[in-house]
Design a protein around this motif. Structure first.
Motif, short mmCIF file in Angstrom:
data_model
loop_
_atom_site.label_atom_id
_atom_site.label_comp_id
_atom_site.label_asym_id
_atom_site.label_seq_id
_atom_site.Cartn_x
_atom_site.Cartn_y
_atom_site.Cartn_z
N CYS A 50 0.22 5.94 3.47
CA CYS A 50 -0.26 5.77 2.21
C CYS A 50 -1.98 5.95 2.42
O CYS A 50 -2.51 5.94 3.63
CB CYS A 50 -1.10 4.16 2.09
SG CYS A 50 -1.53 3.69 0.68
N ASP A 52 -4.46 4.56 1.41
CA ASP A 52 -4.69 3.44 1.68
C ASP A 52 -6.61 3.93 2.39
O ASP A 52 -5.88 3.93 3.53
CB ASP A 52 -4.27 2.35 1.84
CG ASP A 52 -5.41 0.94 1.62
OD1 ASP A 52 -6.51 1.10 2.42
OD2 ASP A 52 -4.67 0.39 0.64
N ALA A 75 1.18 4.96 -1.28
CA ALA A 75 2.78 4.10 -1.37
C ALA A 75 3.52 5.04 -0.51
O ALA A 75 4.50 4.42 -0.12
CB ALA A 75 3.02 3.70 -2.43
N HIS A 106 2.31 -0.51 3.99
CA HIS A 106 1.14 -1.50 4.43
C HIS A 106 1.33 -2.80 3.79
O HIS A 106 1.47 -2.68 2.56
CB HIS A 106 -0.59 -1.19 4.90
CG HIS A 106 -1.29 -0.79 3.40
ND1 HIS A 106 -1.36 -1.68 3.06
CD2 HIS A 106 -1.23 0.10 3.03
CE1 HIS A 106 -2.01 -0.92 1.66
NE2 HIS A 106 -1.53 -0.06 1.84
N CYS A 109 -0.31 -3.50 -0.02
CA CYS A 109 -0.40 -2.30 -1.00
C CYS A 109 -0.54 -1.84 -2.05
O CYS A 109 0.36 -2.97 -2.85
CB CYS A 109 1.29 -1.03 -0.33
SG CYS A 109 0.90 0.60 -0.96
N GLY A 110 -1.52 -1.60 -2.75
CA GLY A 110 -1.39 -1.57 -4.41
C GLY A 110 -1.22 -0.81 -4.99
O GLY A 110 -0.28 -0.90 -6.04
CO CO Z 1 -1.39 1.30 -0.06
#
Ligand code: CO
Length: 217
Positions: A50, A52, A75, A106, A109-110
């Motif tokens: 990801c 992130d 993602a 993870h 995850c947004g």
């Molecule tokens: Co994420």
């Protein structure tokens, strides 16, 4: 990153200064590192993770420059028509000879969270659409989980498993396996809360005929 950085005017100068320090430190610790890396790369791992900022592949696995060939997106998705990802996989497998592929999601995850919420606009909505498909595929299992956090965690895991499956369907892997390459695709999930990686044990190491495939003669 230290919070004060957010208020600094010329943030990029801080990064350049830190880079200088890092380069000096590395040359002291590993005098041959840059000389070797300048010649070629021969990473053992392909990492699909990801975007992130809290999941930096090298740091969390204790690896160095040169150890990992890396692709990141929101993602950690393997989208069948994503030429960017497919090019990375093709180059990693066929040019660099990598046999160990890791897809690492993870918790928290947004992208996955956005797919569990209301529909929204913007480009990212199209990307997240793929995760809604994963949720639809596992609708029964997910709706049976009453606790929202547990349901979120489970979709993070199912999403990784699904992307491992997608990767196993690509022509790149199919052909590599047909030629006897011992490629293994692992599915992992990283915990933002404890810094630990969990192996989901959804590893794929060969090509299967697709189960439940609808065929016509
Ligand atoms: Co994420």
């Amino acid at each position: 990153m230290i919070p004060a950085m957010k208020n600094e005017k010329d943030l990029h100068t801080r990064l350049l200064a830190q880079n200088k320090d890092w380069s000096e430190r590395m040359r002291q610790e590993r005098p041959d590192l840059f000389t070797e890396l300048a010649k070629h790369q021969s990473p053992f791992f392909l990492w699909i993770g990801c975007s992130d900022s809290r999941v930096p592949p090298n740091e969390i696995t204790g690896t160095m420059p040169g150890d990992m060939f890396i692709h990141r997106n929101i993602a950690n998705m393997v989208v069948h028509t994503d030429m960017n990802l497919l090019s990375v996989v093709d180059y990693g497998v066929n040019a660099l000879g990598i046999d160990h592929i890791i897809i690492c999601g993870h918790y928290g995850c947004g992208g996955v969270k956005a797919a569990m919420g209301a529909e929204f606009g913007g480009l990212a909505a199209n990307w997240v659409r793929h995760i809604r498909d994963v949720a639809r595929l596992h609708h029964d299992e997910l709706t049976a989980i009453a606790d929202e956090q547990a349901r979120f965690d489970r979709l993070v895991e199912l999403n990784v498993a699904e992307q491992v499956y997608h990767l196993s369907r690509t022509m790149v892997l199919r052909e590599a396996w047909a030629h006897g390459r011992p490629i293994r695709v692992h599915g992992w999930v990283y915990g933002l809360h404890n810094g630990l990686i969990k192996d989901l044990r959804v590893t794929r190491d060969h090509y299967d005929e697709e189960p439940g495939m609808v065929r016509i003669a």
